[in-house]
Motif scaffolding. Structure first.
Motif, PDB file in Angstrom:
ATOM      1  N   HIS A   1       4.544  -2.492  -0.120  1.00  0.00           N
ATOM      2  CA  HIS A   1       3.957  -3.352   0.920  1.00  0.00           C
ATOM      3  C   HIS A   1       3.466  -4.673   0.350  1.00  0.00           C
TER       4      HIS A   1
ATOM      5  N   SER B   1      -4.716  -3.378   5.426  1.00  0.00           N
ATOM      6  CA  SER B   1      -3.583  -2.538   5.045  1.00  0.00           C
ATOM      7  C   SER B   1      -3.984  -1.554   3.951  1.00  0.00           C
TER       8      SER B   1
ATOM      9  N   LYS C   1      -3.871   2.529   4.440  1.00  0.00           N
ATOM     10  CA  LYS C   1      -3.073   3.395   3.580  1.00  0.00           C
ATOM     11  C   LYS C   1      -3.943   4.420   2.853  1.00  0.00           C
TER      12      LYS C   1
ATOM     13  N   GLU D   1       8.783   2.651   5.979  1.00  0.00           N
ATOM     14  CA  GLU D   1       8.171   1.344   5.770  1.00  0.00           C
ATOM     15  C   GLU D   1       9.250   0.260   5.668  1.00  0.00           C
TER      16      GLU D   1
END
Length: 267
Positions: free
Chosen positions: A120, A145, A149, A174
């Motif tokens: 990411h 984010s 996560k 993802e």
């Protein structure tokens, strides 16, 4: 709580770019000290590798393990529990987290968490931007984010530990999300351009229709005037022809017709 602290750190100078802690204490200070030592001893964790260390590491042959023990002794002994440091180095960036999970399967989940974090993060930020970022330069934008996560992996830690293929699927999901997002943005951009083009064409057609209506009105008025002029000319022509016919028989002053009429009256 399997993952209690995580951070993303630039490898070249040990600057922490973003971090998140789930408990109090000096985890951030310990991790910063650890990263600074890694900068001094880069061979302790080569690029593309991952390692797990704990405060109880007694292997004197592993200098890095002794280093972690020295750096973290004060931290891990605060509550008497054992903590594990999971670190991986990819593309010049350290991805690290601290957990209290002694199960090997749980530690693998923690590395899966770091792999997902790396995927990411590298998609969000280019290497040039990472190289110029200041300490906690991505904290504000990337923290949501990071928190999401960490929460997901902590809540589903036991379930993920039972299935080693889950993280692979998550990474694929993802990637699919990123591709879908890019495609959606592309479609929306194309549709927006098409809509703008349609609006522009519609406006142009509207302007042309107004011009056409004006020209049609002008042409209609011109045709009406021409029609009236033709009727007037035809009328004059008809009167002239009738006059010429009468003049042919009676003369231009109609004297012959009057003479004939008066002669008929005398008889």
């Amino acid at each position: 709580m399997p993952i209690i602290y995580t951070c993303i750190c630039r490898a070249v100078d040990g600057v922490i770019l973003t971090e998140l802690s789930q408990v109090g204490g000096n985890a951030d200070q310990v991790m910063q000290a650890l990263m600074e030592r890694l900068v001094e001893i880069p061979e302790a964790l080569p690029a593309g590798t991952r390692k797990t260390f704990s405060q109880t590491n007694t292997d004197t042959g592993d200098f890095f393990g002794d280093l972690v023990a020295a750096c973290t002794g004060g931290y891990v002994n605060m509550d008497g529990s054992e903590h594990f440091f999971h670190i991986t180095l990819k593309h010049g960036v350290y991805y690290a987290c601290i957990s209290d999970d002694s199960d090997v399967r749980g530690q693998q989940v923690n590395f899966d968490f770091l792999d997902g974090l790396e995927t990411h993060f590298t998609k969000e930020y280019k290497e040039s931007r990472i190289a110029k970022a200041k300490r906690l330069g991505f904290q504000k934008k990337f923290l949501p984010s990071l928190r999401s996560k960490m929460h997901y992996f902590n809540v589903n830690h036991t379930k993920l530990a039972r299935d080693a293929k889950v993280q692979t699927l998550l990474n694929k999901i993802e990637d699919m999300k990123s591709v879908l997002d890019s495609n959606i943005r592309l479609v929306l951009r194309n549709q927006e351009e098409q809509l703008d083009e349609m609006v522009e064409r519609s406006s142009e057609m509207k302007r042309e229709s107004v011009v056409f209506k004006k020209r049609a009105d002008i042409l209609l008025q011109s045709n009406k005037r021409k029609q009236k002029m033709r009727c007037f000319v035809y009328g004059i022509f008809g009167v002239a022809c009738f006059y010429l016919l009468l003049a042919a028989g009676c003369g231009f002053t109609f004297s012959a017709c009057r003479v004939r009429q008066s002669s008929s009256g005398e008889k």
